[in-house]
Motif scaffolding. Structure first.
Motif, PDB file in Angstrom:
ATOM      1  N   ARG A 835       0.926  -1.219  -0.019  1.00 22.44           N
ATOM      2  CA  ARG A 835      -0.232  -0.365   0.011  1.00 22.44           C
ATOM      3  C   ARG A 835       0.365   1.517  -0.061  1.00 22.44           C
ATOM      4  N   ALA A 836       2.582   1.281   0.638  1.00 27.02           N
ATOM      5  CA  ALA A 836       2.962   2.283   0.837  1.00 27.02           C
ATOM      6  C   ALA A 836       3.737   2.577  -0.835  1.00 27.02           C
ATOM      7  N   HIS A 837       3.689   1.265  -1.410  1.00 26.09           N
ATOM      8  CA  HIS A 837       4.184   1.657  -2.721  1.00 26.09           C
ATOM      9  C   HIS A 837       2.919   1.907  -3.757  1.00 26.09           C
ATOM     10  N   GLY A 838       2.462   1.617  -3.766  1.00 26.18           N
ATOM     11  CA  GLY A 838       0.835   1.608  -3.995  1.00 26.18           C
ATOM     12  C   GLY A 838       0.037   0.494  -5.458  1.00 26.18           C
ATOM     13  N   THR A 839       0.577  -0.339  -4.645  1.00 24.70           N
ATOM     14  CA  THR A 839       0.798  -1.436  -5.582  1.00 24.70           C
ATOM     15  C   THR A 839       0.086  -2.307  -4.358  1.00 24.70           C
ATOM     16  N   ASP A 840      -0.504  -2.600  -4.238  1.00 20.78           N
ATOM     17  CA  ASP A 840      -1.516  -3.835  -2.995  1.00 20.78           C
ATOM     18  C   ASP A 840      -3.137  -3.901  -3.921  1.00 20.78           C
ATOM     19  N   GLU A 841      -3.764  -5.012  -4.102  1.00 25.69           N
ATOM     20  CA  GLU A 841      -4.170  -5.275  -4.567  1.00 25.69           C
ATOM     21  C   GLU A 841      -5.368  -6.287  -3.130  1.00 25.69           C
ATOM     22  N   LEU A 867      -9.624  -4.844   2.766  1.00 28.20           N
ATOM     23  CA  LEU A 867      -9.839  -5.461   1.829  1.00 28.20           C
ATOM     24  C   LEU A 867     -10.868  -4.838   1.141  1.00 28.20           C
ATOM     25  N   ALA A 868     -12.288  -4.543   2.153  1.00 26.38           N
ATOM     26  CA  ALA A 868     -13.945  -3.532   1.488  1.00 26.38           C
ATOM     27  C   ALA A 868     -12.871  -2.357   0.816  1.00 26.38           C
ATOM     28  N   GLU A 869     -11.294  -1.258   1.119  1.00 28.03           N
ATOM     29  CA  GLU A 869     -11.342  -0.212   0.494  1.00 28.03           C
ATOM     30  C   GLU A 869     -10.700  -0.876  -0.149  1.00 28.03           C
ATOM     31  N   SER A 870      -9.935  -1.472  -0.825  1.00 31.80           N
ATOM     32  CA  SER A 870      -9.047  -1.993  -1.513  1.00 31.80           C
ATOM     33  C   SER A 870      -9.947  -2.305  -2.828  1.00 31.80           C
ATOM     34  N   LEU A 871     -10.879  -3.676  -2.728  1.00 34.30           N
ATOM     35  CA  LEU A 871     -12.019  -3.204  -3.809  1.00 34.30           C
ATOM     36  C   LEU A 871     -12.834  -2.794  -4.447  1.00 34.30           C
ATOM     37  N   ALA A 872     -13.164  -1.361  -3.342  1.00 34.23           N
ATOM     38  CA  ALA A 872     -13.826  -0.525  -3.816  1.00 34.23           C
ATOM     39  C   ALA A 872     -12.902   0.949  -4.461  1.00 34.23           C
ATOM     40  N   GLU A 873     -11.663   1.048  -4.173  1.00 32.52           N
ATOM     41  CA  GLU A 873     -10.364   0.674  -5.250  1.00 32.52           C
ATOM     42  C   GLU A 873     -10.614   0.238  -7.210  1.00 32.52           C
ATOM     43  N   HIS A 874     -10.975  -1.169  -6.485  1.00 33.83           N
ATOM     44  CA  HIS A 874     -10.800  -1.391  -8.426  1.00 33.83           C
ATOM     45  C   HIS A 874     -11.549  -1.340  -8.291  1.00 33.83           C
TER      46      HIS A 874
END
Length: 992
Positions: A835-841, A867-874
């Motif tokens: 997440r710090a590098h902007g590459t989290d999935e 996980l919910a935050e990442s799913l929303a971003e994607h």
């Protein structure tokens, strides 16, 4: 009597009765009553006991004695013995106390008719006695409230001071009020009670009541009460008495009584002695004998030591009692009306007279301790005959008798679970060894055996440093050709050095002990040496590979020599080695179960506690909470049943019990357990216990975590484990509060306390990575390339720490086994780094969730947040909503307010909430210039006001830049402004 007490004491009496009220309501408390000698402490407490009995309390009252440190737990024994014969109690109440004592043999031994011998197999006698006392008070308090009074604590022995501290810290919901009295004028700078009082007064359930001298008007009222009239005595008499007594009630009473003789002596000591001199010669002699006897004089002893005939002694005692010099106490004894009277009489004795009377008392106590017999009192009147004999013999300069009695008193003290006093007796005996003829015969043991007794007592008292000093001294004087003894001393030295965390030296002495013990045939001595040696290897990284072979040898020897405690210890060490290097399996489960069985067979409580702990901890580490819970509960019950809840392993087992409930999502149960951990702490060990509750405090949020940290933080520099636990949780607390710099400060401090191979560091690193990831995300949104680079670089260093700890064990070469929780924290650290590098999935956070899903309810919910935050971003809004709702449900059930707060923020920003009215702008915004904006437009305007562009707004709200641009255009139109700057200014004016 109550009227006299309340003269000038109404506020103090009200404070004491308020403590009774709190105790009756289930809030235990301690009141320390201080004041100068003669100021009225005993009168005040006497009124309190009368009031307590009237309110239905069980009253236990015991007194300390001015006999030094030689008589352990004296006021407790006094209180129990007196209560069993209290005429104010009903037969049912006395039977209830007798039954409660019968169920606690360690307390029963304190009484005059107690039996039993020193338990040399147990190193936990004191903890058992403390726990048994707590259990007794809790049981009695379940039937009716209890008032326990310990008087004259300035004379308390060390064991009694330990008991006072223990009860003050652990009494919480029991219906118990503990009151202690002490002389403030006796507490010189080095008095042992002084730091105890200072320490206790920092506790929230301890209050102080200070008695001051009378003021002139109170002295007048007091003298009128003595005269039995409502009229005040003549003003000049009141003035003279008040001036001479300086407002001290006891002296005022003595001066008033002497006023009729007009013989007011110039010195107060002379005043007190003047009362004695008015007695007949026989009565004066009885008073002098009583002064030598000590705090309480037994009727039969007084008669025999006085040398008077039966009739003459009886007449003299009646005269003394009628003049209120002595007052009846208990079934067959007397005490001085005030301790100052005894001190004045004792100080007035001629040296020869004092010595002769001490010799006479020693002769009487000598009859209760026959030479060569175990130190068990021969009569119910003298429960501590050996200690009394040692005291009076030393005062009579009879060194041979004092020597033998000191040895027996040490054995008695061990039997009663008072290792501090046992050590003092043994130390005195050792100091006399070269001054008495044939000491071996008198002691019933040789000098080495007596040194061993002193070592054993030091260790049981928790003074490992003193035990090590004794062993070093012993090592210097034993015969170097006696290899068996040399090995035994070295083994104990290694064991206690390990307890003191001097691990390198511990291994050295363990190796020397091993070299001195013959390989064949297998002996109990070699079995014990091998068990200690294997334990030392576990803490030696460069020798770690030797553990399996040496543990196997230790098991073989222990089995062939039939030493179940050594076999259990070796099984535990081997299991811990295998668990740490290869991970747990069925072999460790069987090994720990066998260790519990063997330890139970051996009766070695220390090994038993260690075995119970590892047996319950193993399934917790593997994520098998359903199996861990009953094992932990059973182990905690064992510690409670044996009075060991506050031993080291007793505390660790309660912490494990807490962690299981916390992990399993039973936070109400975890809160009940944490209630016993305390917040206001004064010592490192208390701060460690308190820090465990931070898991719950931080998870639930609110001021409690901050309050606890304020007490813990000043202490954690001196304790590595405390810095690790409290520091890591303090960092997490700061992150929930939005204080990233503060969080990173704590992360750095916590990481600096442990070895880089410690897998516990992974959690700390994950918290630090959370902070760096937040910084990097924020920097990307504001296009601050330098800040983002710095956050990413810091995250790179921190993830290295986590990866190294995860891939190295103690020897730095083997892959480490981390357990389910350790693997989950590593996965979270990796996800935060990405997440710090902007590459989290989403898959990264789904992995974190799945690993924590062995039963860790809170961490699963926290993982669902990311996980919910990442799913929303994607763009997978439906899946994000599912995870979000599951997280909200769990957080609401747990009461995890900080997590719930960020979840609601995410639900609002990503429009995951089921509340359509909020999303569509319905309700609550019907006035003011912003009333025409929808909820989503308000969220966009908030971000415009922070200076974000459309791309940053889109990333924050999980929408496309085009959608963000449309929202901004609509906002400008609705607000009738032409620029983003004007819109931002309006938002600030409206406090959006």
């Amino acid at each position: 009597m109550l009227t006299r007490v309340l003269i000038g004491r109404k506020a103090q009496f009200a404070a004491l009765t308020a403590a009774l009220d709190r105790a009756a309501a289930g809030h235990a408390g301690v009141v320390l009553v201080g004041g100068d000698a003669g100021v009225g402490k005993s009168h005040l407490v006497g009124a309190l006991t009368t009031t307590a009995r009237e309110r239905g309390f069980a009253v236990l009252t015991g007194q300390c004695a001015a006999l030094g440190e030689s008589m352990p737990y004296l006021p407790l024994a006094d209180a129990l013995w007196t209560a069993l014969r209290d005429p104010h109690s009903t037969e049912d109440e006395r039977e209830a106390l007798e039954k409660a004592l019968a169920e606690r043999p360690v307390l029963r031994r304190l009484l005059p008719d107690g039996d039993g011998a020193p338990d040399e197999a147990s190193d936990l006698g004191r903890q058992q006695l403390l726990g048994a006392t707590l259990g007794l008070l809790g049981e009695l308090g379940g039937q009716r409230p209890v008032l326990l009074v310990l008087e004259d604590l300035h004379w308390a022995d060390r064991s009694t001071r330990n008991l006072l501290v223990f009860l003050s810290r652990v009494l919480q919901r029991e219906r118990v009020c503990l009151v202690g009295t002490y002389r403030t004028d006796d507490l010189h700078r080095r008095h042992p009670l002084r730091p105890v009082v200072a320490e206790l007064l920092r506790l929230p359930n301890v209050t102080a009541v200070e008695l001051q001298p009378f003021r002139p008007g109170e002295t007048a009222e007091f003298l009128a009460s003595l005269a039995g009239t409502d009229e005040e005595p003549p003003a000049d008499l009141v003035e003279r008495v008040h001036r001479r007594s300086e407002g001290n009630p006891f002296y005022a009473g003595e001066l008033f009584a002497a006023a009729d003789d007009r013989g007011l002596p110039s010195a107060l000591a002379d005043l007190l002695l003047a009362r004695i001199e008015r007695l007949t010669e026989d009565a004066q002699h009885v008073v002098r004998v009583a002064a030598v006897a000590g705090r309480r004089a037994d009727d039969e002893l007084l008669r025999r030591v006085s040398g008077l005939s039966e009739d003459a002694a009886g007449e003299a005692l009646r005269e003394v009692v009628s003049h209120q010099i002595l007052v009846p106490s208990g079934a067959a004894g007397y005490t001085f009306r005030h301790a100052l009277l005894r001190e004045a009489v004792y100080a007035d004795l001629l040296p020869g007279e004092r010595t002769r009377l001490h010799r006479a008392f020693a002769a009487e106590f000598g009859r209760a301790v026959e030479p060569g017999e175990e130190a068990v009192p021969a009569t119910n009147r003298h429960p501590r005959a050996a200690a009394e004999l040692a005291y009076h013999s030393m005062a009579a300069h009879d060194l041979p008798t004092a020597f033998a009695a000191s040895v027996r008193a040490g054995l008695d003290a061990e039997r009663m679970g008072a290792p501090d006093e046992a050590y003092e007796h043994y130390d005195q005996a050792l100091s006399l060894w070269d001054s008495v003829p044939e000491p071996d015969g008198s002691a019933g043991m040789n000098r080495v055996e007596l040194e061993w007794a002193a070592v054993r007592s030091s260790a049981r008292a928790g003074d490992v440093r003193r035990a090590v000093q004794r062993l070093r001294r012993l090592l210097a004087v034993i015969d170097p050709d006696d290899k068996a003894l040399g090995a035994e001393v070295r083994e104990r030295l290694a064991y206690y050095l390990h307890e003191a965390d001097q691990l390198d030296e511990s291994r050295k002495w363990a190796q020397e002990a091993l070299d001195l013990t013959p390989v064949d045939p297998p002996t109990p001595a070699r079995a014990r040496v091998l068990a200690t040696y294997v334990r030392s290897l576990l803490a030696t990284p460069e020798r770690y590979d030797e553990v399996p072979a040496m543990a196997a040898e230790a098991l073989r020897v222990a089995r062939e020599a039939d030493v179940p405690s050594a076999e259990a210890a070796a099984l535990i060490s081997l299991g811990q080695y295998t668990e740490a290097t290869l991970g747990p399996g069925p072999e460790e489960t069987r090994a720990y179960s066998d260790a519990v069985r063997l330890a139970r067979t051996s009766g070695n409580l220390q090994v038993m506690l260690r075995a119970l702990y590892v047996q319950a901890h193993l399934p917790y580490e593997t994520g098998d909470l359903a199996r861990a819970r009953p094992l932990a509960d059973e182990a905690v019950r064992f510690t409670l049943d044996n009075g060991l809840a506050w031993s080291t392993y007793g505390i660790n087992l309660r912490f494990l019990q807490f962690l299981i409930a916390y992990t399993d999502g039973d936070w109400d149960r975890a809160s009940e357990i944490a209630d016993g951990f305390g917040i206001r702490v004064a010592r490192d060990v208390e701060a460690v216990v308190s820090s465990y509750a931070l898991f719950l405090d931080v998870g639930r949020g609110g001021p409690r975590a901050e309050h606890r940290l304020q007490w813990i933080e000043p202490l954690w520099d001196g304790d590595q484990w405390l810095t690790y636990i409290a520091g890591g949780l303090a960092a997490e607390h700061r992150m929930w509060e939005g204080d990233e710099p503060g969080a990173l400060k704590y992360v750095t401090a916590a990481l600096g306390t442990s070895s880089p191979t410690d897998t516990g560091l992974i959690r700390i690193a994950a918290v630090g990575l959370w902070a760096h990831a937040d910084r990097a995300v924020r920097a990307r949104r504001t296009k601050d390339a330098a800040a983002e680079a710095a956050a990413r670089a810091a995250a790179d260093e921190l993830v290295k720490t986590a990866r190294f700890a995860a891939t190295h064990s103690l020897d730095g070469r083997h892959d480490a086994w981390m357990g389910a929780e350790g693997r989950a924290w590593l996965a979270r650290a990796e996800a935060e780094w990405r997440r710090a590098h902007g590459t989290d999935e989403p898959e990264h956070w789904r992995t974190v969730r799945d690993i924590f899903d062995y039963g860790f309810v809170y961490e699963v919910a926290r993982s669902r947040w990311r996980l919910a935050e990442s799913l929303a971003e994607h763009g997978d809004r439906d899946a994000a909503a599912d995870e979000w709702r599951a997280a909200v449900t769990a957080a609401e059930r747990l009461g995890a307010c900080p997590l719930l707060r960020v979840l609601r923020d995410l639900g609002s920003r990503a429009r995951l909430s089921d509340d359509r009215s909020r999303q569509d702008g319905g309700g609550g915004h019907d006035r003011g210039p912003l009333s025409g904006l929808t909820s989503r437009e308000r969220e966009v305007l908030k971000l415009v006001a922070t200076g974000m562009g459309n791309k940053e707004i889109a990333a924050t709200l999980f929408i496309s830049p085009k959608t963000a641009s449309v929202h901004v255009s609509n906002i400008l139109a609705k607000l009738n402004v032409t620029s983003r700057t004007q819109a931002a200014a309006l938002a600030h004016r409206e406090n959006l």
